[in-house]
Design a protein around this motif. Structure first.
Motif, PDB file in Angstrom:
ATOM      1  N   THR A  46       0.723  -1.202   0.160  1.00 14.98           N
ATOM      2  CA  THR A  46       0.022  -0.180  -0.185  1.00 14.98           C
ATOM      3  C   THR A  46       0.973   1.195   0.163  1.00 14.98           C
ATOM      4  O   THR A  46       0.454   2.241   0.524  1.00 14.98           O
ATOM      5  N   ARG A  47       1.906   1.193  -0.556  1.00 14.58           N
ATOM      6  CA  ARG A  47       2.977   2.220  -0.461  1.00 14.58           C
ATOM      7  C   ARG A  47       2.618   3.550  -1.237  1.00 14.58           C
ATOM      8  O   ARG A  47       2.965   4.681  -0.873  1.00 14.58           O
ATOM      9  N   LYS A  48       1.657   3.336  -2.041  1.00 15.10           N
ATOM     10  CA  LYS A  48       1.109   4.596  -2.709  1.00 15.10           C
ATOM     11  C   LYS A  48      -0.143   5.428  -2.130  1.00 15.10           C
ATOM     12  O   LYS A  48      -0.354   6.597  -2.196  1.00 15.10           O
ATOM     13  N   ILE A  49      -0.416   4.837  -1.008  1.00 16.35           N
ATOM     14  CA  ILE A  49      -1.415   5.399   0.018  1.00 16.35           C
ATOM     15  C   ILE A  49      -1.256   5.729   1.179  1.00 16.35           C
ATOM     16  O   ILE A  49      -1.525   6.551   2.345  1.00 16.35           O
ATOM     17  N   LYS A  90       2.328   7.563   3.519  1.00 13.81           N
ATOM     18  CA  LYS A  90       3.615   8.407   3.524  1.00 13.81           C
ATOM     19  C   LYS A  90       4.662   7.864   4.553  1.00 13.81           C
ATOM     20  O   LYS A  90       4.613   7.801   5.668  1.00 13.81           O
ATOM     21  N   ASP A 131      -4.079  10.034   2.104  1.00  9.91           N
ATOM     22  CA  ASP A 131      -2.743   9.426   2.596  1.00  9.91           C
ATOM     23  C   ASP A 131      -2.547   9.261   4.049  1.00  9.91           C
ATOM     24  O   ASP A 131      -2.909  10.178   4.831  1.00  9.91           O
TER      25      ASP A 131
END
Length: 199
Positions: free
Chosen positions: A37-40, A42, A108
């Motif tokens: 889930t690195r895109k959602i 920080k 995020d």
């Protein structure tokens, strides 16, 4: 029927290895979810540093059990509690350091806010307790001297951890995270090339 001290230790080690295995599973499963889930989220490097430190603590703890296995003891419930306390702390650290509900969040998810607002106090309290219990365990069960280099390392680390329990200063957290990686990394490296039988 008589049992050797090693048989009794292996009996206890089975229980403790289950808890340690569950802690490692929590850590690796949480890390896998962070990657997926690195895109959602920080990412916060200090948070990742402490994940690595906890993983290294688990490896170091498991490796140090050989010293206990090789020292004969008349096991009691008190010694078993002393033996199991560091493992319980490791499990709890592994379970709380990565959030469970960040996938359901909208927008995020900021790991720095999670780190300072949700887990900071508990994490560093558990690390401090772990270091004290691990030192106590090695003295009472592992036949280590009270004023040994290992306990000096644990004492300094416990003081640093306790300072983070009381402070939200990000610079201090960054410095101690780097120091923690260096101290634990160098400590781990000292045993990396030693055969198990020589410990």
């Amino acid at each position: 029927m008589t049992f050797s001290e090693l048989d009794v230790f292996n009996y206890f080690l089975t229980f403790s290895s289950i808890i340690l295995g569950l802690g490692t599973t929590c850590l690796l499963d949480g890390l896998s979810k962070l990657i997926q889930t690195r895109k959602i989220i920080k990412i916060y490097w200090v948070h990742l540093a402490w994940i690595l430190i906890i993983f290294l603590l688990q490896l170091e703890y498991w490796w140090s059990q050989w010293r206990i296995a090789s020292s004969a003891h008349e096991w009691t419930l008190l010694l078993f509690v002393v033996h199991i306390m560091p493992i319980m702390c490791l499990f709890l650290m592994s379970d709380i350091i990565i959030p469970d509900d960040f996938i359901e969040q909208e927008g995020d998810f900021k790991l720095d806010l999670f780190f300072y607002s949700n887990i900071r106090n508990w994490l560093f309290l558990l690390i401090t307790i772990y270091l004290i219990c691990a030192g106590l365990q090695q003295v009472l069960i592992g036949n280590e001297r009270l004023f040994s280099f290992n306990n000096f390392y644990r004492g300094v680390s416990a003081c640093l951890s306790l300072s983070l329990f009381f402070s939200k200063n990000r610079l201090l957290h960054s410095i101690v995270a780097i120091l923690g990686l260096l101290i634990l990394g160098s400590y781990t490296l000292t045993f990396s090339f030693k055969p198990l039988a020589s410990l």
